[in-house]
Motif scaffolding. Structure first.
Motif, PDB file in Angstrom:
ATOM      1  N   GLY A   1       0.844  -1.191   0.000  1.00 39.57           N
ATOM      2  CA  GLY A   1       0.000   0.000   0.000  1.00 39.57           C
ATOM      3  C   GLY A   1       0.879   1.240   0.000  1.00 39.57           C
ATOM      4  O   GLY A   1       1.811   1.362  -0.794  1.00 39.57           O
ATOM      5  N   ILE A   2       0.602   2.169   0.907  1.00 40.32           N
ATOM      6  CA  ILE A   2       1.456   3.365   1.009  1.00 40.32           C
ATOM      7  C   ILE A   2       2.576   3.168   2.014  1.00 40.32           C
ATOM      8  O   ILE A   2       3.359   4.092   2.259  1.00 40.32           O
ATOM      9  N   GLY A   3       2.673   1.941   2.589  1.00 39.18           N
ATOM     10  CA  GLY A   3       3.802   1.665   3.454  1.00 39.18           C
ATOM     11  C   GLY A   3       3.421   0.952   4.734  1.00 39.18           C
ATOM     12  O   GLY A   3       2.299   1.070   5.233  1.00 39.18           O
ATOM     13  N   ILE A   4       4.359   0.174   5.276  1.00 37.97           N
ATOM     14  CA  ILE A   4       4.223  -0.490   6.575  1.00 37.97           C
ATOM     15  C   ILE A   4       5.009   0.352   7.576  1.00 37.97           C
ATOM     16  O   ILE A   4       6.240   0.412   7.521  1.00 37.97           O
ATOM     17  N   THR A   5       4.326   1.017   8.480  1.00 34.95           N
ATOM     18  CA  THR A   5       4.916   2.047   9.329  1.00 34.95           C
ATOM     19  C   THR A   5       5.237   1.504  10.718  1.00 34.95           C
ATOM     20  O   THR A   5       4.385   0.868  11.340  1.00 34.95           O
ATOM     21  N   PRO A   6       6.450   1.771  11.252  1.00 33.44           N
ATOM     22  CA  PRO A   6       6.768   1.368  12.627  1.00 33.44           C
ATOM     23  C   PRO A   6       6.387   2.463  13.616  1.00 33.44           C
ATOM     24  O   PRO A   6       6.462   3.648  13.314  1.00 33.44           O
ATOM     25  N   ARG A   7       5.994   2.046  14.819  1.00 32.42           N
ATOM     26  CA  ARG A   7       5.715   2.981  15.897  1.00 32.42           C
ATOM     27  C   ARG A   7       6.343   2.464  17.183  1.00 32.42           C
ATOM     28  O   ARG A   7       6.101   1.327  17.583  1.00 32.42           O
ATOM     29  N   SER A   8       7.175   3.312  17.805  1.00 33.93           N
ATOM     30  CA  SER A   8       7.881   2.930  19.025  1.00 33.93           C
ATOM     31  C   SER A   8       6.898   2.639  20.151  1.00 33.93           C
ATOM     32  O   SER A   8       5.868   3.295  20.282  1.00 33.93           O
ATOM     33  N   LYS A   9       7.246   1.644  21.006  1.00 36.00           N
ATOM     34  CA  LYS A   9       6.428   1.292  22.159  1.00 36.00           C
ATOM     35  C   LYS A   9       7.256   1.267  23.439  1.00 36.00           C
ATOM     36  O   LYS A   9       6.916   0.557  24.394  1.00 36.00           O
ATOM     37  N   CYS A  10       8.341   2.036  23.494  1.00 31.54           N
ATOM     38  CA  CYS A  10       9.144   2.077  24.717  1.00 31.54           C
ATOM     39  C   CYS A  10       8.332   2.711  25.848  1.00 31.54           C
ATOM     40  O   CYS A  10       7.337   3.407  25.607  1.00 31.54           O
ATOM     41  N   GLU A  11       8.749   2.486  27.098  1.00 32.99           N
ATOM     42  CA  GLU A  11       7.958   2.916  28.257  1.00 32.99           C
ATOM     43  C   GLU A  11       7.823   4.425  28.332  1.00 32.99           C
ATOM     44  O   GLU A  11       6.764   4.949  28.677  1.00 32.99           O
TER      45      GLU A  11
ATOM     46  N   LEU B   1      10.068   9.895  24.922  1.00 39.30           N
ATOM     47  CA  LEU B   1      11.102   9.307  24.063  1.00 39.30           C
ATOM     48  C   LEU B   1      10.462   8.558  22.899  1.00 39.30           C
ATOM     49  O   LEU B   1      11.006   8.526  21.795  1.00 39.30           O
ATOM     50  N   ARG B   2       9.313   7.998  23.162  1.00 38.36           N
ATOM     51  CA  ARG B   2       8.586   7.308  22.096  1.00 38.36           C
ATOM     52  C   ARG B   2       8.265   8.273  20.959  1.00 38.36           C
ATOM     53  O   ARG B   2       8.475   7.956  19.783  1.00 38.36           O
ATOM     54  N   LYS B   3       7.788   9.436  21.305  1.00 43.46           N
ATOM     55  CA  LYS B   3       7.460  10.442  20.299  1.00 43.46           C
ATOM     56  C   LYS B   3       8.717  10.930  19.582  1.00 43.46           C
ATOM     57  O   LYS B   3       8.703  11.161  18.365  1.00 43.46           O
ATOM     58  N   THR B   4       9.826  11.060  20.325  1.00 39.66           N
ATOM     59  CA  THR B   4      11.080  11.519  19.722  1.00 39.66           C
ATOM     60  C   THR B   4      11.606  10.510  18.701  1.00 39.66           C
ATOM     61  O   THR B   4      12.040  10.879  17.598  1.00 39.66           O
ATOM     62  N   ILE B   5      11.538   9.219  19.051  1.00 40.26           N
ATOM     63  CA  ILE B   5      12.012   8.168  18.143  1.00 40.26           C
ATOM     64  C   ILE B   5      11.159   8.137  16.879  1.00 40.26           C
ATOM     65  O   ILE B   5      11.675   8.057  15.755  1.00 40.26           O
ATOM     66  N   ASN B   6       9.846   8.208  17.054  1.00 38.98           N
ATOM     67  CA  ASN B   6       8.951   8.169  15.898  1.00 38.98           C
ATOM     68  C   ASN B   6       9.168   9.369  14.981  1.00 38.98           C
ATOM     69  O   ASN B   6       9.146   9.242  13.745  1.00 38.98           O
ATOM     70  N   ALA B   7       9.377  10.544  15.586  1.00 40.56           N
ATOM     71  CA  ALA B   7       9.570  11.751  14.782  1.00 40.56           C
ATOM     72  C   ALA B   7      10.862  11.663  13.976  1.00 40.56           C
ATOM     73  O   ALA B   7      10.895  12.050  12.788  1.00 40.56           O
TER      74      ALA B   7
ATOM     75  N   ALA C   1      21.570   5.718  15.052  1.00 39.93           N
ATOM     76  CA  ALA C   1      21.101   7.011  15.539  1.00 39.93           C
ATOM     77  C   ALA C   1      21.654   7.307  16.925  1.00 39.93           C
ATOM     78  O   ALA C   1      22.041   8.444  17.231  1.00 39.93           O
ATOM     79  N   VAL C   2      21.730   6.279  17.781  1.00 41.04           N
ATOM     80  CA  VAL C   2      22.277   6.477  19.131  1.00 41.04           C
ATOM     81  C   VAL C   2      23.781   6.685  19.082  1.00 41.04           C
ATOM     82  O   VAL C   2      24.333   7.592  19.728  1.00 41.04           O
ATOM     83  N   LEU C   3      24.494   5.852  18.307  1.00 42.97           N
ATOM     84  CA  LEU C   3      25.949   5.955  18.232  1.00 42.97           C
ATOM     85  C   LEU C   3      26.391   7.294  17.645  1.00 42.97           C
ATOM     86  O   LEU C   3      27.431   7.840  18.032  1.00 42.97           O
ATOM     87  N   ALA C   4      25.601   7.826  16.706  1.00 45.46           N
ATOM     88  CA  ALA C   4      25.951   9.105  16.080  1.00 45.46           C
ATOM     89  C   ALA C   4      25.464  10.305  16.892  1.00 45.46           C
ATOM     90  O   ALA C   4      25.691  11.455  16.489  1.00 45.46           O
TER      91      ALA C   4
END
Length: 487
Positions: free
Chosen positions: A80-90, A94-100, A396-399
């Motif tokens: 379709g238009i894509g299979i999208t990942p969404r973070s589920k960390c506690e 941070l969840r919003k930051t990772i997704n953005a 992303a973390v290492l950089a």
């Protein structure tokens, strides 16, 4: 029913014994004796034929309408238009930051700059279906590169890993069809050409000039249909012969009609009488002399012309578009066989929905979508997307693009995420939506899971709806219901 008898023949051609088979399919009589069914392993059978299968599948996708339609519709429904990942960390923030960061950086994954990650998903799925497999290589970039996260992913055709490269190394590792395995049977590396071996500008495609790429940096995307299978089989493998024969027949029928279309009919004449020979030398319409030694020519007439024939002449009109009895049924049945070979509904393959009603449409699409979900959750997501997101988040973390406290000890939490495939449109929106609402209210399904089926994130939807309601000064549906109950 009598058991089938089979004869086991020795090396000298003499029968050794007579054996009965409880299974007709295992008999060796006239009906089954000529069936070629080798007992070779899957890799022996597939790898020997894979180059030809792959090339014919690609040619079919280029030139055969039904085969191309089947592959493209499978890709469309899988991605379709894509299979999208969404973070589920506690940590919700941070969840919003990772997704953005994912949403911003996924436009930079393609080294060629042609596609975003969702366009790459469609390209990867198409390559798997046409060629049986493809490879995705993680390419680490410098932190000084103009990238939000210094990593990209290169999609490589199946040809980059040579099928004919087999070897046993001094450390005991074995290379089978370009893939290196350790003694435990685990993949440790892929041996790749530096450039596509089939391109006209390639000067480095040599088995002596391969690059050894660690398996951790490569995602091999294919469908292992059999235990131990190491290379992928094209989706159209079972229908290639049927598709080629059908396409050739249909094209021949079209050419037959095209070549017969200019001919309307023929004027037949009885044996010539020597006394009337002069009468046959002229066109029956125009009266002009006929050319040629035979004295026959073409009678060209304007619309509405009435022929006045000579004695002994008769006209027989051609049926140039007569395809014979049962032609439509024959073509439909052959298309059904192609659809079965490609494991998809006939109606979706051909666009012919004439013989189905709305209930049958739902049954057909539900079965097909279940098959596509298998491809999404068994192949695309685990083989490609999870692997891709793992490399992306680590990089992303290492950089220093993400600040995730205690990342080394809390990796499992930070890597928690869910995947939201692009949802299919409702067949009957009113009924479908009402059924989902009832299922949520009855605690049969989770609200979050229902939203995820449509490729969306519940938290994101609720946040955006709250902002919209606050801007309009509206209350939520539950608040309005509560107000009504209090009244």
């Amino acid at each position: 029913m009598a058991a089938r008898k089979s004869v086991i023949v020795g090396m000298n051609g003499q029968p050794l014994m007579m054996a009965n088979s409880a299974y007709d399919g295992a008999s060796h009589g006239r009906r089954m004796g000529g069936v070629y069914a080798p007992g070779s392993g899957i890799n022996t059978n597939l790898n020997y034929a894979l180059t030809t299968l792959r090339n014919r599948s690609r040619a079919g996708h280029r030139n055969m309408p039904l085969l191309r339609s089947g592959i493209e519709k499978k890709v469309t429904n899988e991605i379709g238009i894509g299979i999208t990942p969404r973070s589920k960390c506690e940590n919700v923030d941070l969840r919003k930051t990772i997704n953005a960061l994912w949403d911003e950086s996924c436009f930079q994954f393609d080294p060629e700059g042609n596609l975003d990650v969702y366009g790459m998903q469609a390209q990867i799925s198409r390559a798997r279906r046409i060629s049986g497999e493809c490879f995705i290589r993680a390419r680490y970039r410098s932190s000084s590169a103009d990238l939000l996260v210094p990593i990209q992913f290169q999609v490589l055709e199946a040809d980059f890993v040579p099928l004919d490269f087999n070897d046993t190394l001094s450390n005991g590792n074995r290379i089978i069809a370009g893939i290196e395995f350790n003694r435990r049977g685990q993949r440790v590396a892929y041996h790749m050409y530096r450039e596509h071996p089939g391109e006209m500008y390639n000067y480095q495609a040599s088995l002596a000039n391969l690059v050894r790429v660690p398996a951790s940096e490569v995602a091999h995307h294919f469908n292992p249909l059999h235990p131990g299978q190491i290379r992928g089989e094209p989706d159209s493998a079972a229908s290639l012969v049927k598709a080629q024969t059908f396409d050739s027949y249909d094209d021949a029928e079209l050419v037959r009609k095209q070549t017969r279309a200019p001919f309307t009919g023929a004027i037949y004449r009885d044996a010539l009488d020597a006394n009337d020979a002069d009468n046959w030398a002229f066109d029956p319409i125009s009266g002009d002399p006929l050319g040629g030694e035979s004295g026959f020519g073409n009678a060209k007439a304007e619309p509405g012309t009435i022929f006045e024939l000579l004695d002994g002449e008769k006209i027989e009109m051609f049926k140039g578009d007569d395809t014979g009895q049962g032609y439509a049924d024959f073509m439909r049945w052959q298309s059904l066989m192609q659809a079965a070979g490609m494991d998809m509904p006939y109606e979706l393959l051909t666009g012919d929905w004439e013989k189905v009603n709305d209930r049958l449409v739902r049954a057909v699409l539900n079965e097909f979508r279940r098959r596509i979900q298998m491809d999404q959750w068994h192949l695309m997501i685990p083989q490609v997307m999870r692997w891709m997101r793992w490399h992306w988040l680590n990089r992303a973390v290492l950089a220093g693009r993400l600040n995730l406290p205690g990342y080394a000890t809390k990796m499992r939490d930070y890597h928690q995420h869910t995947w939201c495939p692009h949802g299919w449109p409702y067949i009957n929106p009113n009924i479908d939506v009402e059924a989902k609402i009832n299922a949520i209210d009855a605690d049969l399904v989770a609200h979050e899971d229902v939203v995820a089926e449509n490729g969306d994130d519940l938290t994101d939807i609720q946040a955006r709806n709250k902002v919209a309601r606050d801007n309009r000064g509206e209350r939520t549906p539950k608040q309005r219901q509560k107000d009504k109950d209090n009244e």
